[in-house]
Design a protein around this motif. Structure first.
Motif, PDB file in Angstrom:
ATOM      1  N   ALA A 144       0.832  -1.210   0.000  1.00 38.79           N
ATOM      2  CA  ALA A 144       0.000   0.000   0.000  1.00 38.79           C
ATOM      3  C   ALA A 144       0.864   1.256   0.000  1.00 38.79           C
ATOM      4  CB  ALA A 144      -0.927  -0.014   1.218  1.00 38.79           C
ATOM      5  N   ALA A 145       1.995   1.214   0.699  1.00 37.85           N
ATOM      6  CA  ALA A 145       2.901   2.370   0.724  1.00 37.85           C
ATOM      7  C   ALA A 145       3.434   2.678  -0.675  1.00 37.85           C
ATOM      8  CB  ALA A 145       4.059   2.092   1.681  1.00 37.85           C
ATOM      9  N   ILE A 146       3.794   1.631  -1.420  1.00 37.98           N
ATOM     10  CA  ILE A 146       4.261   1.824  -2.797  1.00 37.98           C
ATOM     11  C   ILE A 146       3.149   2.409  -3.665  1.00 37.98           C
ATOM     12  CG2 ILE A 146       5.237   0.694  -4.823  1.00 37.98           C
ATOM     13  CD1 ILE A 146       7.117   0.728  -2.442  1.00 37.98           C
ATOM     14  N   LEU A 147       1.924   1.917  -3.492  1.00 35.29           N
ATOM     15  CA  LEU A 147       0.793   2.440  -4.250  1.00 35.29           C
ATOM     16  C   LEU A 147       0.509   3.899  -3.902  1.00 35.29           C
ATOM     17  CD1 LEU A 147      -1.756  -0.534  -4.176  1.00 35.29           C
ATOM     18  CD2 LEU A 147      -0.332   0.206  -6.075  1.00 35.29           C
ATOM     19  N   ILE A 148       0.615   4.228  -2.614  1.00 35.68           N
ATOM     20  CA  ILE A 148       0.392   5.607  -2.178  1.00 35.68           C
ATOM     21  C   ILE A 148       1.426   6.528  -2.824  1.00 35.68           C
ATOM     22  CG2 ILE A 148       0.518   7.153  -0.186  1.00 35.68           C
ATOM     23  CD1 ILE A 148      -0.624   4.783   1.476  1.00 35.68           C
ATOM     24  N   ALA A 149       2.692   6.111  -2.765  1.00 36.27           N
ATOM     25  CA  ALA A 149       3.753   6.919  -3.375  1.00 36.27           C
ATOM     26  C   ALA A 149       3.530   7.063  -4.878  1.00 36.27           C
ATOM     27  CB  ALA A 149       5.109   6.286  -3.096  1.00 36.27           C
ATOM     28  N   THR A 150       3.104   5.965  -5.517  1.00 35.69           N
ATOM     29  CA  THR A 150       2.848   6.001  -6.961  1.00 35.69           C
ATOM     30  C   THR A 150       1.739   6.983  -7.305  1.00 35.69           C
ATOM     31  OG1 THR A 150       3.533   3.688  -7.169  1.00 35.69           O
ATOM     32  CG2 THR A 150       2.183   4.580  -8.941  1.00 35.69           C
ATOM     33  N   SER A 151       0.682   7.000  -6.477  1.00 33.83           N
ATOM     34  CA  SER A 151      -0.446   7.888  -6.761  1.00 33.83           C
ATOM     35  C   SER A 151      -0.070   9.363  -6.635  1.00 33.83           C
ATOM     36  CB  SER A 151      -1.601   7.574  -5.812  1.00 33.83           C
ATOM     37  OG  SER A 151      -1.285   7.952  -4.478  1.00 33.83           O
ATOM     38  N   GLN A 152       1.004   9.672  -5.903  1.00 32.97           N
ATOM     39  CA  GLN A 152       1.397  11.063  -5.683  1.00 32.97           C
ATOM     40  C   GLN A 152       2.501  11.537  -6.623  1.00 32.97           C
ATOM     41  OE1 GLN A 152      -0.276  13.102  -3.499  1.00 32.97           O
ATOM     42  NE2 GLN A 152      -1.599  11.289  -3.472  1.00 32.97           N
ATOM     43  N   MET A 153       3.072  10.632  -7.404  1.00 31.64           N
ATOM     44  CA  MET A 153       4.206  11.024  -8.255  1.00 31.64           C
ATOM     45  C   MET A 153       3.823  12.083  -9.279  1.00 31.64           C
ATOM     46  SD  MET A 153       6.709   9.555  -6.934  1.00 31.64           S
ATOM     47  CE  MET A 153       7.905  10.160  -8.126  1.00 31.64           C
ATOM     48  N   GLN A 154       2.614  12.049  -9.799  1.00 27.67           N
ATOM     49  CA  GLN A 154       2.210  13.071 -10.758  1.00 27.67           C
ATOM     50  C   GLN A 154       2.143  14.450 -10.104  1.00 27.67           C
ATOM     51  OE1 GLN A 154      -1.848  12.853 -12.152  1.00 27.67           O
ATOM     52  NE2 GLN A 154      -2.457  11.521 -10.442  1.00 27.67           N
ATOM     53  N   HIS A 155       1.775  14.499  -8.827  1.00 23.90           N
ATOM     54  CA  HIS A 155       1.724  15.779  -8.114  1.00 23.90           C
ATOM     55  C   HIS A 155       3.114  16.247  -7.706  1.00 23.90           C
ATOM     56  CE1 HIS A 155      -2.517  15.149  -8.140  1.00 23.90           C
ATOM     57  NE2 HIS A 155      -2.485  14.142  -7.265  1.00 23.90           N
ATOM     58  N   LEU A 157       5.975  15.437  -9.469  1.00 23.38           N
ATOM     59  CA  LEU A 157       6.762  15.728 -10.675  1.00 23.38           C
ATOM     60  C   LEU A 157       6.095  16.739 -11.594  1.00 23.38           C
ATOM     61  CD1 LEU A 157       7.843  12.060 -11.558  1.00 23.38           C
ATOM     62  CD2 LEU A 157       9.151  13.776 -10.295  1.00 23.38           C
ATOM     63  N   GLY A 158       4.786  16.967 -11.414  1.00 17.94           N
ATOM     64  CA  GLY A 158       4.078  17.885 -12.297  1.00 17.94           C
ATOM     65  C   GLY A 158       3.764  17.262 -13.647  1.00 17.94           C
ATOM     66  N   ILE A 159       3.710  15.931 -13.726  1.00 16.08           N
ATOM     67  CA  ILE A 159       3.415  15.215 -14.973  1.00 16.08           C
ATOM     68  C   ILE A 159       1.989  14.690 -14.899  1.00 16.08           C
ATOM     69  CG2 ILE A 159       4.048  13.267 -16.443  1.00 16.08           C
ATOM     70  CD1 ILE A 159       6.880  13.467 -15.320  1.00 16.08           C
ATOM     71  N   HIS A 160       1.196  14.988 -15.909  1.00 17.04           N
ATOM     72  CA  HIS A 160      -0.192  14.526 -15.906  1.00 17.04           C
ATOM     73  C   HIS A 160      -0.262  13.033 -16.217  1.00 17.04           C
ATOM     74  CE1 HIS A 160      -4.479  14.332 -16.487  1.00 17.04           C
ATOM     75  NE2 HIS A 160      -4.302  13.802 -17.693  1.00 17.04           N
ATOM     76  N   VAL A 161      -1.026  12.310 -15.385  1.00 12.00           N
ATOM     77  CA  VAL A 161      -1.258  10.881 -15.585  1.00 12.00           C
ATOM     78  C   VAL A 161      -2.767  10.655 -15.586  1.00 12.00           C
ATOM     79  CG1 VAL A 161      -0.946   8.566 -14.641  1.00 12.00           C
ATOM     80  CG2 VAL A 161       0.917  10.217 -14.498  1.00 12.00           C
ATOM     81  N   PRO A 162      -3.333   9.983 -16.579  1.00  6.20           N
ATOM     82  CA  PRO A 162      -4.784   9.726 -16.606  1.00  6.20           C
ATOM     83  C   PRO A 162      -5.220   8.968 -15.353  1.00  6.20           C
ATOM     84  CG  PRO A 162      -3.793   9.183 -18.719  1.00  6.20           C
ATOM     85  CD  PRO A 162      -2.656   9.456 -17.778  1.00  6.20           C
ATOM     86  N   LEU A 174       4.842   7.853 -16.451  1.00  7.26           N
ATOM     87  CA  LEU A 174       5.796   8.785 -15.850  1.00  7.26           C
ATOM     88  C   LEU A 174       7.135   8.771 -16.590  1.00  7.26           C
ATOM     89  CD1 LEU A 174       5.083   8.159 -12.036  1.00  7.26           C
ATOM     90  CD2 LEU A 174       4.539  10.220 -13.343  1.00  7.26           C
ATOM     91  N   PHE A 175       7.637   7.568 -16.882  1.00  7.61           N
ATOM     92  CA  PHE A 175       8.921   7.477 -17.582  1.00  7.61           C
ATOM     93  C   PHE A 175       8.801   7.958 -19.037  1.00  7.61           C
ATOM     94  CE2 PHE A 175      10.021   4.360 -14.190  1.00  7.61           C
ATOM     95  CZ  PHE A 175      11.197   4.981 -13.772  1.00  7.61           C
ATOM     96  N   THR A 176       7.651   7.713 -19.652  1.00  8.93           N
ATOM     97  CA  THR A 176       7.460   8.128 -21.050  1.00  8.93           C
ATOM     98  C   THR A 176       7.428   9.651 -21.186  1.00  8.93           C
ATOM     99  OG1 THR A 176       6.201   6.115 -21.463  1.00  8.93           O
ATOM    100  CG2 THR A 176       5.974   7.881 -23.074  1.00  8.93           C
ATOM    101  N   HIS A 177       6.839  10.333 -20.191  1.00  8.37           N
ATOM    102  CA  HIS A 177       6.678  11.788 -20.259  1.00  8.37           C
ATOM    103  C   HIS A 177       7.578  12.508 -19.251  1.00  8.37           C
ATOM    104  CE1 HIS A 177       2.817  10.018 -21.702  1.00  8.37           C
ATOM    105  NE2 HIS A 177       2.971  10.941 -22.663  1.00  8.37           N
ATOM    106  N   LEU A 178       8.730  11.925 -18.974  1.00  8.48           N
ATOM    107  CA  LEU A 178       9.619  12.507 -17.982  1.00  8.48           C
ATOM    108  C   LEU A 178      10.102  13.902 -18.376  1.00  8.48           C
ATOM    109  CD1 LEU A 178      10.706  11.626 -15.238  1.00  8.48           C
ATOM    110  CD2 LEU A 178      12.756  10.778 -16.366  1.00  8.48           C
ATOM    111  N   GLU A 179      10.096  14.198 -19.674  1.00  7.55           N
ATOM    112  CA  GLU A 179      10.557  15.517 -20.115  1.00  7.55           C
ATOM    113  C   GLU A 179       9.574  16.617 -19.711  1.00  7.55           C
ATOM    114  OE1 GLU A 179       7.784  13.944 -23.169  1.00  7.55           O
ATOM    115  OE2 GLU A 179       9.518  13.151 -22.091  1.00  7.55           O
ATOM    116  N   GLN A 180       8.356  16.240 -19.298  1.00  2.94           N
ATOM    117  CA  GLN A 180       7.357  17.226 -18.876  1.00  2.94           C
ATOM    118  C   GLN A 180       7.527  17.631 -17.413  1.00  2.94           C
ATOM    119  OE1 GLN A 180       3.474  15.649 -19.714  1.00  2.94           O
ATOM    120  NE2 GLN A 180       3.894  15.308 -21.901  1.00  2.94           N
ATOM    121  N   LEU A 181       8.525  17.088 -16.738  1.00  3.27           N
ATOM    122  CA  LEU A 181       8.734  17.390 -15.315  1.00  3.27           C
ATOM    123  C   LEU A 181       8.807  18.894 -15.086  1.00  3.27           C
ATOM    124  CD1 LEU A 181      10.998  15.562 -12.827  1.00  3.27           C
ATOM    125  CD2 LEU A 181      11.241  18.017 -13.043  1.00  3.27           C
TER     126      LEU A 181
END
Length: 594
Positions: A144-155, A157-162, A174-181
């Motif tokens: 669950a901790a890994i899932l929680i961290a995953t859910s916050q990575m877009q916030h 890094l500033g990368i939009h994730v559907p 996240l890795f595909t759009h890393l240039e949008q950081l």
């Protein structure tokens, strides 16, 4: 009558403890807890996919009901990370997170989970939690901790994730759009996290999460705030929890009942395990059934006051105990203090950046992982390692409620596997000891009687273990040729119907061979069951003995004394009553050479 009143109103048991000294200690502990839960409530609601204020509402209502109707003096209930992620996982497929429909479903899920918990408590099923391996909780929490961290990575890094994507797809995006950081978003998140870590490291008594959020907010304002593209959480309503109503339609209940069961089970595991962990320090007796009732009522009542599913919090409960709390009033004071704080500072939450909240949640997620216990499990136990890994990966790649069920099922399977192979110890009298006490022959090589086998079974005889026990008894009679078997029953806690029938069958088989199955040191519970089921009469009451010496003396009379006369073991005191025949070589000595 008084016991019945205490059961329905358990707070009457600790209310006489309340005095001037306890009120002061509980008030200080409550104020500390209110400051701690303020950032946690906002973070946990965000994890659950709910507006931030719902985490605070949960922290205002749930602790009061749980404190009044639970059994622990130090447990503080409210929103937790594990349940928050299960709520999000259970409901995100039914409605858009944060929407009014999502909130309505969360309230319904909370009510149903409370009904399950309350029903378990009334049915006195508090001991069921003991069958859930702690390793399951560790594996699930780590996942669950890994899932929680995953859910916050877009916030962070500033990368939009559907929304609604799986764990693997989120990281691929996240890795595909890393240039949008966005460096400003990432900077605010990391600055918030670092400040919180530093305060925890050097000033542990200070509210590090709250100070980290303040530092992140100030940095975001310095960078230009919303004008610079830094999204804010928005203003939180500065009022007390409003009335609400779950959806009681059959459709909603049918859809959410399975997920509610998983929430209920996880909540009970958290609450009871935390209560017992703290009770070990405070030397308090915990009533698991009463704790079930308290947690159930807190969720049922909370669902009518805009609160989502809660449980015991290890962080807040531990701090509550460390702060000197004496009675459950400390949890009630914490809730009331939080109400006052929210009324005063709610407008300031409008300046809290989502990136700062993401940094705080990353820190919360990291602290969830119990690295010390995981390392120990991996080092010492293969079976526990299997439970840990299965639960962990199921949490990451399957539905969370299924991961909980799978972990619980696996722990039960391994438990049954362990108990199906009982430890059987062979005993023999030690002639060097005054009373010829029976000793484990594996610890000390001792001679054994060729006609009487003495074993101790250190496990209950039930449907899961009887096959192995029956195979052992057959091996003793078939391979060793011993048909008199004495079972020392001090390690047998219970015998079920299948186990008793097997013992009757084995005794009949041995009697046909001129032997029998005998028992000594039986526990009263076992004897009562065998007598009630008439198994005592079927085996024969003369096969049951109060002491080992009485059993050996009786069985010795049934042995073949011709064999005893030729035997050179002579391990029992009774052996001295049988004259020993002289060896053939001594009666007819060989002629001397020469």
């Amino acid at each position: 009558m008084s016991k019945l009143i205490d059961k329905f109103f358990p707070f009457l048991l600790w209310w006489p403890m309340v005095g001037r000294h306890t009120l002061k200690a509980d008030l200080l502990a409550g104020l500390t807890g209110a400051v701690i839960v303020l950032p946690q409530g906002v973070a946990f609601a965000t994890i659950a996919g709910l507006p931030p204020q719902y985490g605070l509402y949960t922290a205002m209502v749930t602790p009061i009901i749980a404190a009044l109707f639970g059994s622990s003096r130090h447990l503080v209930s409210g929103p937790t990370t594990a349940i928050s992620i299960v709520v999000f996982s259970s409901l995100s497929g039914h409605a858009e997170p944060g929407s009014a429909e999502f909130v309505q479903l969360a309230l319904t899920l909370t009510f149903l989970a409370g009904v399950y918990q309350f029903a378990f408590g009334v049915a006195r099923l508090g001991t069921l939690v003991n069958f859930v391996s702690h390793t399951v909780v560790i594996g699930f929490t780590a996942g669950a901790a890994i899932l929680i961290a995953t859910s916050q990575m877009q916030h962070v890094l500033g990368i939009h994730v559907p929304s609604g994507e799986s764990f693997a797809h989120v990281w691929m995006d996240l890795f595909t759009h890393l240039e949008q950081l966005d460096p400003r978003v990432f900077g605010v998140a990391m600055f918030t996290l670092i400040v919180a870590v530093l305060f925890k490291r050097f000033l542990p008594a200070w509210p590090n999460l709250l100070l980290g959020m303040i530092a992140g907010s100030l940095l975001a304002l310095g960078l230009g705030g919303e004008a610079a593209g830094l999204a804010m959480i928005g203003e939180i309503p500065g009022h007390l929890p409003p009335l609400s109503s779950p959806d009681f339609s059959l459709t909603a209940i049918r859809e959410l009942a399975p997920q509610a069961f998983a929430v209920a089970l996880l909540g009970l595991i958290e609450a009871v395990s935390i209560s017992r962990a703290i009770a070990a320090k405070s030397h308090q007796q915990i009533d698991g059934n009463q704790e079930f009732i308290g947690q159930g009522l807190s969720n049922m009542v909370g669902s009518f006051f805009s609160s989502y599913a809660g449980s015991g919090s290890f962080t807040r409960s531990g701090i509550n105990y460390a702060a000197g709390a004496k009675t459950p009033l400390s949890a009630i004071f914490a809730a009331i203090s939080l109400m006052i704080i929210v009324l005063l500072i709610a407008p300031l939450m409008a300046y809290l950046p989502i990136a700062a909240m993401g940094g705080i949640i990353l820190l919360v997620a990291y602290n969830l992982i119990d690295f010390q216990h995981i390392k120990k499990i991996l080092q010492i136990s293969r079976s526990e390692t299997a439970i840990l890994l299965v639960t962990f990966f199921a949490t990451l790649f399957l539905h969370l409620e299924f991961a909980i069920y799978l972990g619980v099922l696996l722990s039960l399977v391994i438990f049954l596997s362990r108990t199906s192979t009982p430890e059987v110890i062979t005993l023999a009298p030690d002639p060097t000891m005054p009373k010829h006490s029976l000793i484990n022959v594996e610890k000390k090589p001792l001679a054994q009687c060729p006609q009487l086998k003495i074993i101790r079974i250190d496990m209950s005889i039930y449907f899961g273990s009887l096959t192995n026990i029956q195979r052992l008894l057959n091996r003793i009679s078939d391979e060793e040729g011993i048909n008199h078997i004495l079972i020392v029953s001090s390690g047998i806690n219970f015998i079920d119907l299948a186990g008793a029938e097997m013992l009757v069958q084995e005794n009949q088989r041995l009697m046909q061979r001129g032997g029998g199955l005998y028992f000594t040191d039986n526990k009263s519970r076992v004897c009562q069951f065998l007598r009630k089921g008439h198994f005592l009469q079927e085996i024969g009451e003369d096969h049951f003995f109060a002491t080992k010496q009485e059993a050996i003396s009786h069985i010795f009379g049934k042995l073949n004394h011709k064999i005893c006369a030729r035997c050179d073991k002579r391990i029992f005191k009774e052996c001295e009553t049988v004259p020993q025949e002289e060896p053939v070589s001594s009666l007819h000595p060989e002629p001397k050479e020469g």
